[in-house]
Design an enzyme around this catalytic site. Structure first.
Site, PDB file in Angstrom:
ATOM      1  N   LYS A  71       8.861 -72.306  32.418  1.00 22.54           N
ATOM      2  CA  LYS A  71       8.195 -72.692  31.382  1.00 22.54           C
ATOM      3  C   LYS A  71       6.950 -72.157  31.325  1.00 22.54           C
ATOM      4  O   LYS A  71       6.197 -71.842  32.337  1.00 22.54           O
ATOM      5  CB  LYS A  71       8.101 -74.342  31.179  1.00 22.54           C
ATOM      6  CG  LYS A  71       9.099 -75.067  31.782  1.00 22.54           C
ATOM      7  CD  LYS A  71       8.531 -76.140  32.395  1.00 22.54           C
ATOM      8  CE  LYS A  71       9.774 -76.723  33.120  1.00 22.54           C
ATOM      9  NZ  LYS A  71       9.511 -78.030  33.744  1.00 22.54           N
TER      10      LYS A  71
ATOM     11  N   ASP B 291      11.153 -70.685  38.699  1.00 22.84           N
ATOM     12  CA  ASP B 291       9.946 -71.065  37.356  1.00 22.84           C
ATOM     13  C   ASP B 291       9.170 -69.888  37.142  1.00 22.84           C
ATOM     14  O   ASP B 291       8.752 -69.029  37.823  1.00 22.84           O
ATOM     15  CB  ASP B 291       9.271 -72.386  37.899  1.00 22.84           C
ATOM     16  CG  ASP B 291       9.693 -73.472  37.586  1.00 22.84           C
ATOM     17  OD1 ASP B 291      10.585 -73.586  36.721  1.00 22.84           O
ATOM     18  OD2 ASP B 291       9.373 -74.526  38.013  1.00 22.84           O
TER      19      ASP B 291
ATOM     20  N   MET C 234      -3.190 -78.049  34.681  1.00 22.90           N
ATOM     21  CA  MET C 234      -2.513 -78.011  33.164  1.00 22.90           C
ATOM     22  C   MET C 234      -3.443 -78.939  32.178  1.00 22.90           C
ATOM     23  O   MET C 234      -3.182 -79.104  31.203  1.00 22.90           O
ATOM     24  CB  MET C 234      -1.231 -78.594  33.112  1.00 22.90           C
ATOM     25  CG  MET C 234      -0.105 -78.205  34.026  1.00 22.90           C
ATOM     26  SD  MET C 234       1.228 -79.197  33.971  1.00 22.90           S
ATOM     27  CE  MET C 234       0.645 -80.530  34.990  1.00 22.90           C
TER      28      MET C 234
END
Ligand code: SAH
Length: 507
Positions: A61, A39, A176
């Site tokens: 991502k 990732d 996040m």
């Protein structure tokens, strides 16, 4: 399968970014896997440990731009695992903390594939700790919550129980959450958390480019906006954030965030890289030279067989020691060959390399300039002796010349050579232009000459804020030949001396 492989797929946590925060088990799996599926990581340097034939696939991502949707990632892992190869699924932090590792594990179970989880240190704990914030502390809180800050603000019903978070005294760690910071702060205040509750933002936690800020629930949204705060960051809410100033050990590192280029050969760079990293610097390894064996060792073998003639052997570098001993071993000999000979080491690292091989040098000068070395050797009665100097193929002639002048019978014996590394200077140029480089370090004249082969003097002139740092006067003279003046020169011509000079410059 090696004994390390107790399963077919490994869901591995890479930790928060500082390479030291990777677990031993994670490193073992990275080094031995056949397929690496990774990732967006806080540190992709780990990938260099993969086997040369490892298949490396990026599925990460970044800020919502998915390269591969989750169901396709799941299919990919299952497919690759079915091929019988060892798959490492590497994720930032911990694979089961907002890493969708749970979903991948479920898919694997359904597909009947064995897997193992290698937990990692999650950013919420590590980035907080590196910003001087213990996530629990008896004076402030009895619990800690890890919360996603990525919920869609228009979602009718939040999965987050704001009224519970608002009423509790729990430390809240949002992942996040930067984009939703105003909403998060507002929800917490509306649900009872005091407006003056401390809030910390930690960006790129545990890495050399870590930054942090502390504010309050009432002000954090505006403060973050004023500083154009970006992800990846954790948001920590709670009284523990008030300890930031007191416990902020990491951000006190004297070279934190300073970009330093190391031009030394990769094999030799670890001491300098380690020291600079420990001081907080962002080290850019850009080896300009490579240390290589000679094509032919006949001359060395002959010299070894005739060594008994010499009264002195003078080693001028760690590589000289290393390659000389390699050749000794190749002809079936060892350190005993030096018998009653006298041995000199020019510099402390060379002396250490000899000690590791059971030789205590008879002479180590306290300054590493040829005149001084020769004076010291003369005091020890080298005059008129046969002297062997094992060293690089191309090196400065001052020491042999001075010894000859002093009446010694000198044999210079090349035991290795340094070659220009043909690498692209593009990344370093880019970093210099982006003001990510503050220093370029040079540890020998050949690093200077080869650096300017890879990066032109004109390019360097375009970045006047980049300072050059030299290990000593000889290297400085070579830098001057290219029209530059080093801002930093070591007074002790060693790696620790160079580090000290860099530190002093930053003060
Ligand atoms: N599995 C990861 C989290 C993945 S979600 C873990 O356990 O850490 C991605 C979020 O993690 C980022 O948006 C940010 O909030 C946080 N994060 C990851 N690495 C970080 C770092 N080095 N510093 C600060 N936050 C980080």
């Amino acid at each position: 399968m090696t004994t390390a492989h107790t399963a077919n797929v490994f869901l591995v946590g890479a930790g928060p970014g500082d390479p030291g925060m990777l677990t031993l088990r994670a490193k073992e799996i990275i080094e031995t896997c056949d397929i690496m599926i990774y990732d967006y990581l806080a540190n992709a340097d780990f990938l260099k440990w993969c086997k040369p034939d490892c298949e490396i696939l990026y599925v990460g991502k970044k800020g919502g731009a998915h390269t591969l949707p989750q169901d396709k990632i799941n299919d990919l892992i299952v497919d690759k695992a079915r091929s019988g190869k060892i798959v490492c699924r590497l994720k930032g932090g911990d694979p089961y903390v907002f890493g969708r590792g749970g979903e991948e594990g479920e898919e694997l179970v359904e597909a009947g594939i064995d897997f193992e989880v290698v937990p990692g240190i999650t950013a919420g704990v590590a980035a907080a700790a590196y910003a001087g914030i213990p996530v629990t502390h008896r004076d402030f809180t009895t619990s800690v919550c890890f919360i996603t800050g990525h919920e869609d603000p228009t979602k009718e019903e939040s999965g987050n129980n704001w009224s519970v978070y608002g009423r509790s005294n729990s430390t809240l760690v949002f992942y996040m959450g930067v984009g939703n910071l105003p909403m998060i702060a507002e929800n917490l205040m509306q649900n009872g958390r005091a407006a003056d509750t401390p809030v910390a933002l930690v960006r790129w936690g545990t890495r050399c480019n870590q930054t942090s800020m502390v504010s309050t629930l009432a002000n954090v949204a505006a403060d973050a906006e004023a500083r154009a705060w970006k992800s990846p960051s954790i948001i920590v809410v709670g009284g523990v954030c008030s300890l930031h100033d007191k416990l902020n050990w990491f951000e006190k590192r004297p070279m934190l965030g300073k970009g330093v280029v190391v031009t030394r050969a990769r094999e030799q760079a670890s001491g300098l890289v380690g020291a600079l990293t420990g001081l907080g610097a962002c080290v850019h390894e850009f080896p300009t030279i490579a240390v290589e064996p000679l094509d032919d060792y006949n001359e060395v073998e002959t010299a070894i067989l005739q060594l008994a003639r010499c009264q002195w052997v003078v080693f001028t570098s760690v590589n000289g020691v290393k390659f000389f001993w390699n050749q000794l071993a190749a002809v079936g000999l060892d350190s005993r060959i030096f018998g009653g000979m006298q041995i000199a080491a020019i510099g402390p690292a060379t002396a250490d390399a000899l000690r590791e091989r059971g030789i205590i040098p008879d002479f180590v000068p306290d300054k590493y300039v040829a005149e001084h070395v020769v004076a010291g050797l003369l005091e020890r009665g080298i005059q008129g002796n046969d002297v062997l100097i094992p060293r690089a193929k191309v090196a400065r002639e001052v020491l042999p010349e001075e010894l000859k002048k002093a009446g010694c019978n000198v044999t210079v014996l090349p035991v290795y050579e340094t070659k220009l590394v043909q690498s692209s200077g593009e990344e370093i140029e880019e970093a210099m232009k982006n003001e990510a480089i503050q220093y370029v370090t040079f540890t020998s004249s050949s690093t200077v000459e080869n650096f300017f082969e890879l990066i032109t003097p004109d390019t360097l002139r375009c970045c006047p804020d980049v300072k050059l740092a030299s290990i000593g006067p000889v290297t400085t003279r070579t830098i001057e030949k290219f029209g530059f003046k080093p801002a930093v020169e070591a007074t002790d011509y060693t790696i620790p001396g160079l580090v000290e000079a860099l530190l002093a410059d930053g003060k």
